[in-house]
Design an enzyme around this catalytic site. Structure first.
Site, short mmCIF file in Angstrom:
data_model
loop_
_atom_site.label_atom_id
_atom_site.label_comp_id
_atom_site.label_asym_id
_atom_site.label_seq_id
_atom_site.Cartn_x
_atom_site.Cartn_y
_atom_site.Cartn_z
N LYS A 1 0.75 8.16 3.38
CA LYS A 1 1.94 7.57 2.75
C LYS A 1 2.59 8.61 1.85
O LYS A 1 1.91 9.24 1.03
CB LYS A 1 1.50 6.37 1.91
O1 G3P Z 1 2.05 -1.22 -1.32
C1 G3P Z 1 3.44 -1.18 -1.12
C2 G3P Z 1 4.13 -2.42 -1.62
O2 G3P Z 1 3.80 -3.51 -0.80
C3 G3P Z 1 3.79 -2.77 -3.05
O3 G3P Z 1 4.79 -3.62 -3.50
O4 G3P Z 1 6.07 -4.67 -5.35
O5 G3P Z 1 3.84 -5.62 -4.68
O6 G3P Z 1 3.92 -3.42 -5.87
P1 G3P Z 1 4.63 -4.36 -4.92
#
Ligand code: G3P
Length: 218
Positions: free
Chosen positions: A83
């Site tokens: 990533k």
């Molecule tokens: O891991 C990538 C993404 O899904 C994280 O999003 O906003 O839940 O931190 P968030």
């Protein structure tokens, strides 16, 4: 649609992997910090639990170090997907890692044109963050629609839309309607998908009526 789970909690992944419905895993530095264990060990263990892509994020911001970190992560297991953030250094790193046949997930995407850049860089996946846009009163799902529309205009682009930062099942529903190839779900949201009160009530009714027959199948 492929279902990935968004966590670095090995126990949660193990619990979900046995369902046979897990197509991959995504992690990020915050999720790894929350897991509280050595990153490389976590990646190795997750890669052994699922056959699909396991996203492991570089933490450098300069291209040279990103590339070194990406190569190291990719060497941990054949299903590691490196990533990288959607920056110029991240895109350069993506291009080089793809030349080396390493899977790449370009993350922290918030505009359709960022997603077009990632596709031009040969990204395996692009991760637009729906929830974080919704969190600031923008329309995260509109971003998914725009990316899907743009990618559809250029069949030669091979990047899959990996809907990320999902907050609830409706995000998944809308993403599926738009034809996004992948969604990465917090474990709690994934577990919610199976639930409905009428399903529970209907099963109770079936079993109550079956019990009255006095029969058994085995
Ligand atoms: O891991 C990538 C993404 O899904 C994280 O999003 O906003 O839940 O931190 P968030």
């Amino acid at each position: 649609m492929k279902f990935f789970v968004d966590t670095a909690d090995v126990a949660e992944i193990e619990e979900l992997a046995v369902t046979g419905l897990l197509d991959g895993v995504t992690t990020n530095p915050s999720l790894v910090a929350k897991a509280g264990r050595p990153f490389l060990d976590v990646v190795r263990e997750i890669c052994a639990l699922v056959d699909g892509p396991v996203s492991a994020e570089v933490t450098a911001t300069d291209g040279a170090t990103m590339l070194a970190e990406g190569r190291k992560l990719a060497a941990l297991a054949p299903n590691v997907c490196v990533k990288v953030p959607l920056t110029w250094d991240g895109l350069k790193t993506c291009r080089q890692l793809r030349r080396e046949n390493i899977l790449v997930n370009v993350t922290l995407c918030f505009t359709p044109l960022q997603a077009l850049l990632a596709a031009k860089a040969g990204a395996t996946f692009i991760s637009p963050f729906v929830g974080r846009l919704d969190d600031i009163a923008h329309d995260g799902m509109a971003l998914i629609g725009d990316i899907c529309d743009i990618y559809a205009q250029y069949p030669a682009l091979e990047t899959e839309v990996l809907v990320a930062s999902i907050r609830h099942p409706v995000h998944l529903l809308e993403a599926a309607k738009l034809g996004a190839g992948v969604a990465t779900l917090p474990p709690s949201v994934l577990k919610q998908l199976v639930k409905h009160p009428l399903t529970d009530r209907g099963l109770e009714g079936f079993l109550a009526d079956w019990a009255k027959t006095g029969q058994s199948i085995l």
